[in-house]
Write an enzyme that holds these catalytic residues in place. Structure first.
Site, short mmCIF file in Angstrom:
data_model
loop_
_atom_site.label_atom_id
_atom_site.label_comp_id
_atom_site.label_asym_id
_atom_site.label_seq_id
_atom_site.Cartn_x
_atom_site.Cartn_y
_atom_site.Cartn_z
N THR A 274 0.83 -1.20 0.00
CA THR A 274 0.00 0.00 0.00
C THR A 274 0.87 1.26 0.00
O THR A 274 0.59 2.22 -0.72
CB THR A 274 -0.92 0.00 1.24
N ARG B 125 5.58 -7.65 -6.86
CA ARG B 125 5.53 -9.10 -7.10
C ARG B 125 4.11 -9.51 -7.51
O ARG B 125 3.14 -8.91 -7.07
CB ARG B 125 5.93 -9.86 -5.84
N LYS C 18 -4.59 -14.77 3.79
CA LYS C 18 -4.02 -13.42 3.70
C LYS C 18 -4.80 -12.53 2.73
O LYS C 18 -4.89 -11.32 2.90
CB LYS C 18 -2.56 -13.52 3.25
N ALA D 72 9.56 -15.11 0.14
CA ALA D 72 10.55 -14.29 0.83
C ALA D 72 11.26 -15.07 1.93
O ALA D 72 12.11 -14.53 2.61
CB ALA D 72 9.89 -13.05 1.43
N PHE E 195 8.38 -9.24 3.64
CA PHE E 195 8.57 -9.35 5.08
C PHE E 195 9.31 -8.15 5.64
O PHE E 195 9.28 -7.07 5.08
CB PHE E 195 9.26 -10.67 5.44
N PHE F 196 -3.33 4.28 10.83
CA PHE F 196 -4.65 3.66 10.95
C PHE F 196 -5.57 4.63 11.69
O PHE F 196 -5.09 5.49 12.47
CB PHE F 196 -4.56 2.34 11.71
N TRP G 171 -3.95 5.26 2.32
CA TRP G 171 -5.03 4.25 2.31
C TRP G 171 -6.39 4.93 2.23
O TRP G 171 -7.28 4.49 1.52
CB TRP G 171 -4.93 3.38 3.58
#
Length: 831
Positions: free
Chosen positions: A284, A306, A317, A536, A567, A655, A684
């Site tokens: 993001t 990716r 996920k 990863a 990661f 957030f 976001w």
């Protein structure tokens, strides 16, 4: 004729088409079959339209019309009559004459008003042969008469009328010169098109809503540009893209040759702190950053991501297209089949797996002579080795090429790979989370003659072929890497490769399209490359070198390419620097380190975070102490980045539950710990506008002094390289190798693989090998349970503890929410 024109249209070595046809064949169908950019006669509707609009730079005018204009001068106020000059040339000539101030009339020889028009004309342009019943006396004295003919390459022209008061001119030869001038102009235009051009990008407008809708609702509410339009905006040529539907296109590697002299842009890596199981939003941030750079700061930028596996998409996920108002669109295209690269990898991987078992079976059940006769059969009375078999013979030290001259010993050496089944490391793959494929038995049918062995399936993105795709630099390099893949040892302990099995060429054929990056776009219409998606943990967790290299050329010297490492920085970033940068030769300009208040609270001693379970109140209410205590992990990741000499900017992914005091505290600690800057980001909920401050900080950091360096020398022993990573990156006291791991290290060193970089396979949930240890663990001994090698990809990967290469499905997978509307064909429930 049209078929030949269409063939030449697609020939990249042909930059212009000139038509010399009988008059009767100059139909609209034939003229418009020629691509406008190759139409040196300027007779297609597209070129005529541009001429009429006044786009002289973008069009080529018909040579005959240009020749007439070259002969005429001082036309202002004069009356020009075109007789028998119709079609595209007549239309172009009228337009050009009017632009020079002439009054133009047009008619045919049989027109009833012809005599009157001829008498009043100052200039007469004749486009076809004059009938005998039109006397010369109809033309007033002093009139300029110009005769044209389509047959540009002959001298059979109507040379005007014998008249003491008329100027007689032949247009044909001059028209040939004008056509040659058009050819030169077209070549100049083509040469300019091959050079790097300034982007002419039309960004898409965002109208963020509050509360923020679901990812798929946001994606579907935006109308993406057609991918061929996007490609043209960023300087790609039509013959450099292969379009898949409306919103995806493969980009051909020929672009690298075309732009080889173009300086690269700035190279930015997005990494993160040690994450919670929910992820902290690196994708993001990557998308938000490029949307800010290009859509809001007018700086060329490219995101390189990716391709996600369908395992997590249907597992727990979900997808990986970013989220909120910072996404790749269409997100369902991104998260599902895309352009089939993972399917190509699956096919190539499983072909090699099938070749291994089949070869063992055939060697176990046939004599040397029978094997030889089948491996080198007589075809049309001739017996010969294939190219890959000749290469194997050279590796064996056998320099013969005539199959009939081989001794029994040479035949045996050639036909016997003598694979030791207990050493096979190459597994079959499927792109689905399926725990029941973690251990299987193959060869149970009677036809396999009792050859039974235990094996397993890995998820497709764990295939070494995926890692090769991500690290390769060309088709030739990929083919060589595929051939080097070690699949097992023989009974003497020597490595057996894909090249030994004779399958390299077939693997390259299956991968020939997958090597091309896929072009997509963000919600704000900025370009994205999606290419490769290696794990990863057992691989290096980065998108492809080729996508980065192409993007760096396209953005130009002042542009930015932003890519992401899987990661935390201790895993994905370390591998990016030590493995990917070695393979590519590229030097990063900036690292963006993504953090969240949620993850920092977890590292500060907060309760466990579990995917699918509601967050505890510690994570939704202000708690400055937890945040302060957890910043130790952020500080450690900043220190890890500094080991490589690259400036670091911390991006705090905000957030709605984060308090202003918590945000300020994180940014303050990050700057005190050596970050160039630390910026809260709201992409976001706001799109690129919410990451403008981050983009500005990255732009400034990219101009800082960069002293990039690798963490270790490749010449060091394998164990020493592992120890350096464990101590300097993870903070371990030391390492401890199991006897099996030490044995493998000794074997790889003996086989000549000791100079490869290291790709640690370790949990991403802690700096240590124990996922429950948060913050910054110290004093631990890192256990190395096994050491394996991906020789084709070019790295050794030590396993820290146990490492699953096949995820399983949870009790309630994502697929419960995924559906298809049978009326609209729209996908529902992806996230």
């Amino acid at each position: 004729i049209v078929d030949e024109i269409l063939r030449l249209n697609e020939d990249p070595n042909v930059q212009g088409l000139a038509l010399d046809l009988p008059e009767s064949l100059y139909s609209s169908k034939v003229l418009n079959a020629v691509k406008p950019e190759k139409d040196v006669d300027g007779l297609s509707d597209a070129n005529l339209g541009r001429l009429v609009r006044g786009d002289a730079y973008d069009c080529l005018a018909p040579p005959t019309a240009c020749a007439v204009m070259e002969l005429l001068e001082d036309l202002g106020g004069k009356t020009v009559l075109l007789v028998g000059a119709g079609g595209a040339t007549g239309a172009a000539l009228q337009c050009m004459l009017q632009r020079e101030g002439a009054a133009t009339l047009s008619c045919w020889w049989k027109a009833p008003q012809l005599q009157t028009k001829l008498h009043h004309a100052d200039v007469v342009v004749v486009g076809s042969t004059k009938p005998d019943d039109v006397p010369l006396s109809w033309i007033k004295p002093g009139t300029t008469i110009i005769s044209c003919s389509r047959d540009l390459l002959s001298e059979k022209h109507n040379r005007g009328q014998e008249n003491n008061h008329a100027a007689e001119n032949t247009v044909g030869s001059l028209a040939i010169a004008m056509r040659m001038q058009n050819m030169v102009k077209n070549m100049e235009r083509w040469i300019r098109s091959q050079q790097h051009r300034k982007w002419d990008l039309r960004c898409l407008k965002l109208q963020p809503l509050s509360p923020v809708p679901s990812d798929i609702e946001i994606s579907r509410a935006q109308s993406p540009k057609a991918v061929d339009v996007l490609a043209k905006e960023i300087g790609l040529l039509t013959d450099e893209i292969e379009i898949y539907g409306q919103t995806k296109a493969k980009v051909r590697l020929s672009l690298l040759e075309r732009l080889k002299d173009q300086p690269d842009g700035k190279y930015v890596l997005v990494a993160g702190i040690t994450p919670t199981p929910l992820g902290e939003g690196k994708s993001t941030v990557t998308i938000g950053l490029v949307q800010a750079l290009t859509a809001h700061l007018n700086i060329n930028s490219f995101a390189c991501l990716r391709q996600p596996s369908q395992g997590p998409t249907f597992g727990v996920k979900g997808g990986a297209a970013g989220g909120g108002y910072a996404q790749v669109i269409p997100m369902e295209e991104f998260n599902l089949h895309l352009t089939g690269d993972i399917h190509a990898i699956t096919a190539a991987n499983n072909l090699l797996a099938a070749a291994i078992d089949a070869r063992i079976l055939h060697e176990n059940t046939q004599s040397d002579k029978a094997l030889y006769n089948r491996l080198v059969p007589v075809v049309n009375g001739v017996r010969g080795f294939s190219a890959i078999q000749l290469a194997r013979l050279r590796r064996l030290g056998i320099n013969k090429t005539d199959p009939e001259t081989f001794t029994e010993d040479e035949i045996s050496k050639f036909v016997r790979l003598d694979i030791d089944p207990s050493t096979i490391t190459w597994q079959r793959v499927v792109d689905t989370n399926d725990r029941f494929l973690r251990k299987i038995t193959v060869g149970q049918a009677n036809t396999e003659k009792g050859f039974v062995r235990q094996a397993q399936f890995d998820i497709a993105v764990a295939s070494e072929i995926m890692a090769i795709l991500a690290l390769t630099t060309s088709l030739q390099d990929m083919k060589e890497r595929l051939g080097k893949m070690v699949v097992a040892n023989d009974k003497k302990g020597e490595p057996v490769t894909a090249e030994d099995l004779g399958v390299t060429g077939a693997l390259a054929v299956l991968m020939k399209d997958a090597i091309k990056p896929t072009l997509m776009q963000t919600l704000e219409g900025t370009p994205v490359f999606v290419h490769a998606g290696p794990f990863a943990n057992i691989a290096h967790g980065n998108s492809s070198v080729l996508a980065d290299k192409i993007a760096l050329k396209l953005v130009g010297e002042k542009g930015f390419v932003v890519t992401e490492a899987g990661f935390g920085a201790d895993i994905g970033m370390e591998k990016f620097f030590n493995i990917k940068c070695r393979a590519s030769g590229l030097v990063p300009s900036v690292v963006v380190l993504v953090a969240t208040v949620r993850a920092l609270k977890m590292h500060g001693g907060g309760p466990n975070v579990t995917a699918g379970a509601p967050l505890k109140k510690e994570y939704t209410e202000e708690n400055l102490q937890l945040v302060a205590d957890g910043c130790c992990n952020l500080q450690k990741q900043i220190q890890i980045t500094q080991l490589f000499g690259v400036p670091v900017v911390v991006a705090l992914n905000v957030f709605k539950t984060d308090s202003p005091a918590e945000i300020d505290l994180v940014c303050k600690i990050a700057k005190q710990s050596g970050a160039f800057d630390a910026v809260p980001c709201n992409h976001w909920s706001a799109g690129g506008r919410g990451a403008v401050k981050l983009a500005q900080a990255v732009e400034k950091a990219a101009n800082q002094k960069n002293s990039f360096k690798y963490l270790y020398s490749l010449e060091l022993p394998i164990v020493e390289k592992i120890r350096i990573i464990a101590q300097k990156v993870y903070g371990a006291q030391d390492i401890e190798l199991s006897p099996a791991a030490q044995s493998q290290v000794d074997r790889y060193t003996r086989q000549g693989f000791g100079n490869l970089p290291i790709c640690m396979a370790k949990t991403h949930l802690s700096l240590s090998h124990q996922p429950e240890r948060k913050g910054v663990p110290t004093g631990f001994i890192l256990p190395i349970s096994d050491v394996r090698a991906s020789i084709g990809a070019g790295f050794i990967y030590p396993l820290v503890g146990t490492m699953s290469t096949m995820p399983g499905l949870p009790t309630r997978p994502c697929f419960y929410d995924i559906d298809l509307d049978p009326v609209t064909e729209q996908v529902k429930g992806l996230f």
